[in-house]
Scaffold this motif. Structure first.
Motif, mmCIF file in Angstrom:
data_model
loop_
_atom_site.group_PDB
_atom_site.id
_atom_site.type_symbol
_atom_site.label_atom_id
_atom_site.label_comp_id
_atom_site.label_asym_id
_atom_site.label_seq_id
_atom_site.Cartn_x
_atom_site.Cartn_y
_atom_site.Cartn_z
ATOM 1 N N ILE A 233 0.839 -1.205 0.000
ATOM 2 C CA ILE A 233 0.000 0.000 0.000
ATOM 3 C C ILE A 233 0.870 1.250 0.000
ATOM 4 O O ILE A 233 0.585 2.226 -0.702
ATOM 5 C CB ILE A 233 -0.961 -0.012 1.210
ATOM 6 C CG1 ILE A 233 -2.025 -1.099 1.008
ATOM 7 C CG2 ILE A 233 -1.619 1.353 1.405
ATOM 8 C CD1 ILE A 233 -2.871 -1.374 2.215
ATOM 9 N N LEU A 234 1.975 1.222 0.771
ATOM 10 C CA LEU A 234 2.905 2.355 0.782
ATOM 11 C C LEU A 234 3.526 2.548 -0.600
ATOM 12 O O LEU A 234 3.679 3.687 -1.064
ATOM 13 C CB LEU A 234 4.007 2.137 1.821
ATOM 14 C CG LEU A 234 3.604 2.173 3.298
ATOM 15 C CD1 LEU A 234 4.819 1.914 4.182
ATOM 16 C CD2 LEU A 234 2.961 3.501 3.669
ATOM 17 N N ASP A 235 3.859 1.442 -1.253
ATOM 18 C CA ASP A 235 4.464 1.520 -2.586
ATOM 19 C C ASP A 235 3.503 2.149 -3.599
ATOM 20 O O ASP A 235 3.923 2.774 -4.572
ATOM 21 C CB ASP A 235 4.884 0.129 -3.071
ATOM 22 C CG ASP A 235 6.064 -0.418 -2.280
ATOM 23 O OD1 ASP A 235 6.775 0.392 -1.637
ATOM 24 O OD2 ASP A 235 6.272 -1.647 -2.286
ATOM 25 N N GLY A 236 2.191 1.981 -3.354
ATOM 26 C CA GLY A 236 1.189 2.547 -4.250
ATOM 27 C C GLY A 236 1.089 4.060 -4.162
ATOM 28 O O GLY A 236 0.524 4.705 -5.055
ATOM 29 N N GLN A 237 1.609 4.654 -3.049
ATOM 30 C CA GLN A 237 1.677 6.109 -2.856
ATOM 31 C C GLN A 237 0.315 6.800 -2.928
ATOM 32 O O GLN A 237 0.223 7.985 -3.275
ATOM 33 C CB GLN A 237 2.644 6.737 -3.879
ATOM 34 C CG GLN A 237 4.064 6.223 -3.759
ATOM 35 C CD GLN A 237 5.011 6.902 -4.723
ATOM 36 O OE1 GLN A 237 4.884 8.089 -4.989
ATOM 37 N NE2 GLN A 237 5.965 6.154 -5.250
ATOM 38 N N ASP A 238 -0.740 6.060 -2.618
ATOM 39 C CA ASP A 238 -2.082 6.648 -2.543
ATOM 40 C C ASP A 238 -2.295 7.112 -1.101
ATOM 41 O O ASP A 238 -2.552 6.297 -0.202
ATOM 42 C CB ASP A 238 -3.131 5.597 -2.940
ATOM 43 C CG ASP A 238 -4.550 6.171 -2.984
ATOM 44 O OD1 ASP A 238 -4.823 7.147 -2.256
ATOM 45 O OD2 ASP A 238 -5.382 5.633 -3.733
#
Length: 568
Positions: free
Chosen positions: A536-541
């Motif tokens: 989820i962090l990698d998605g930067q949303d």
């Protein structure tokens, strides 16, 4: 009050630091990036070379990476601490903590701040106080006032009192101990006497647990029998476990200390009674300043109306038991021990800003130690300002040359209570030239001690009318204006982890620690949840991160509370 000039109040602690303001007639504490009032005074360097400050730094301890803590004890010394390829002194490290607190305040208030009330241990000497001011300057803060920690606590406590009373402030933090006798009468809060120990605090109780564990199990980790010295990488990880054990002992009669390192596991059961025996020498050290403060204030235990506990270490049951036994009554619990100092500093900020709701409050403080010079060829200590003199204070003594025709007098300034100067703290010196003369010439030495605890020295030579002035600085260990500017430029080059992402970083490091501590199904579940949060962090949303983070944090909290008994 102009918000651009709003004063913040900072409790710069050995273990934890806090920041707040005085607003709408009350002290208001400011949350850090984690949503907590308290910020661990800890600094570390992660694998990517970024500086981590606060809780995220503490989470690196289980990896054996250097985590710098308790550097407040080194304030005013030349000692450096290693972080990666760089070395920092305590002033520079403290400035990083102050910078973080300043940023938290600016984030909460919505405007910049550049002035602060900062608390210091009452027993901090002149050099340590100067170092604290330098740390603030490095952080871009002007020090409006340094206030002694127990005095700040007394201000927080006395503000809500309407009746005359005499109370004792027992301030035991992570690294320092102060005690003050305070009288409250007719709207005046008067500090009668202070005493303390700059090298005694909760850290020493943690170290005692570590020492006993290592004596019992050090051999399992490759140490020789009876060796107390713990390797630095193991020491960092073991300290975290010992601190948790100490916190647990504040609630339970026994606790287990489980420690694993590079495939080696060790276990120790600690009984409350056993721990009490270990720390008896520390309790003896606590009693000495207590007795000195009461002797200087000329009061007896039954003259004390209430005992106010300040500092997280006062939660240790054996300390509360000692106080109850000494004074024949239970200490007051009306103020949160961890917050009393910063709340008092907030009140001081309100007083400094002339807040109308505080117009009736008057605060007086004392110089907690004696200040004087060396006399005679044996360097005997001659106090000019005696300990527990009400401040601000100014006093002049007259001194005579030892020999006729003497061309100069060396004024060596010391702080302490011992008859011999070599046993006291050297603060600085001033060489006073004398005119050619075959008489025993004299000089007048004036000491002026201001509310910040900073000493000025003025020397007058009657035979010539010459005046010499010195704002006392021991140049060996206090940073000059040029050094402060150079250090500021160097610190600006550091890669400090962005504040906005600090919470996420801390959660991932915490998850890694819990993964290493557990086995079986729990380890598998921690790994899966960590992987999901990382994706989820990698998605930067940002919206999705904000929605998911509380659930991941709750999961980690639940794991921590379950402990080792649920590994299966």
């Amino acid at each position: 009050m102009d918000t651009q000039q709003q004063l913040i109040a900072i409790d710069l602690g050995t273990t934890n630091s806090l920041v707040g303001i005085y607003q709408d007639g009350e002290s208001t504490l400011i949350d850090n990036a984690y949503g907590q009032k308290s910020t661990p005074s800890a600094i570390a360097l992660d694998e990517s070379g970024q500086i981590l400050i606060g809780q995220a730094a503490l989470e690196l301890r289980h990896k054996g990476l250097p985590v710098l803590t308790s550097f407040k004890r080194l304030m005013g010394t030349d000692k450096k601490m290693q972080l990666g390829q760089q070395r920092f002194n305590a002033t520079e490290l403290s400035s990083l903590i102050l910078t973080t607190l300043k940023q938290d305040a600016e984030h909460a208030l919505g405007h910049s701040v550049n002035e602060a009330i900062i608390t210091v241990p009452a027993y901090f000497n002149d050099i340590q106080r100067q170092a604290t001011i330098s740390a603030a300057e490095l952080a871009g803060l002007k020090v409006a006032r340094l206030i002694n920690e127990p005095t700040a606590a007394a201000l927080a406590y006395g503000l809500g009192q309407s009746e005359d009373s005499c109370f004792l402030v027992f301030d035991l933090g992570g690294g320092t101990f102060d005690v003050s006798i305070v009288e409250l009468f007719d709207g005046v809060i008067e500090v009668r006497a202070s005493a303390g120990d700059n090298y005694l605090g909760g850290d020493d109780f943690v170290s005692m647990i570590m020492k006993q564990f290592w004596l019992a199990h050090g051999v399992q980790f490759g140490a020789e029998e009876g060796v107390e010295t713990i390797p630095i990488d193991i020491e960092t990880a073991l300290r975290a476990k010992a601190q948790r054990a100490l916190h647990q002992l504040s609630k339970d009669s026994q606790v287990s200390l489980d420690f694993s390192w590079q495939g080696v596991d060790a276990y120790m059961q600690i009984e409350q009674q056993q721990f009490n025996q270990w720390v008896e020498p520390l309790l003896t050290r606590l009693r000495r300043p207590l007795e000195r403060a009461m002797r200087d204030a000329r009061i007896r235990p039954n003259d004390i109306d209430q005992i106010v506990l300040v500092g997280g270490a006062t939660r240790i049951p054996v300390i509360r038991k000692m106080i109850t036994k000494l004074f024949g009554r239970f200490p007051s619990t009306s103020i949160q021990p961890d917050e009393a100092i910063v709340r008092g500093a907030c009140v001081q900020a309100g007083l400094k800003a002339k807040d109308q709701s505080l117009k009736e409050v008057v605060l007086t403080d004392v110089c907690p130690f004696s200040l004087g010079i060396a006399i005679t060829e044996e360097h005997v200590f001659d106090p000019i300002i005696e300990r527990n003199t009400v401040i601000p204070a100014s006093k002049v003594n007259n001194y005579q040359a030892i020999h006729k025709g003497q061309r100069s007098i060396g004024v060596k300034i010391y702080q302490g209570e011992h008859r011999l100067c070599k046993e006291n703290i050297f603060l600085g010196e001033l060489d006073v030239p004398l005119p050619p003369n075959n008489e025993l010439l004299t000089i007048d030495v004036r000491f002026s001690y201001n509310p910040n605890g900073i000493l000025d020295v003025d020397v007058h030579v009657p035979s010539t009318g010459e005046n010499l002035q010195k704002v006392l600085i021991n140049h060996q260990s206090v940073m000059s204006a040029e050094q402060v500017e150079q250090a500021r430029l160097e610190l600006a080059k550091l890669k400090i982890h962005p504040r906005d992402n600090l919470v996420n970083k801390a959660l991932l490091l915490r998850a890694e620690r819990l993964f290493s501590e557990h086995t079986g199904y729990l380890r598998q579940e921690i790994g899966e949840k960590t992987q999901q949060f990382s994706q989820i962090l990698d998605g930067q949303d940002e919206r999705k991160i904000r929605e998911t983070r509380p659930y991941f944090e709750k999961f980690l909290n639940d794991i921590e509370q379950q402990g080792m008994f649920d590994d299966y």
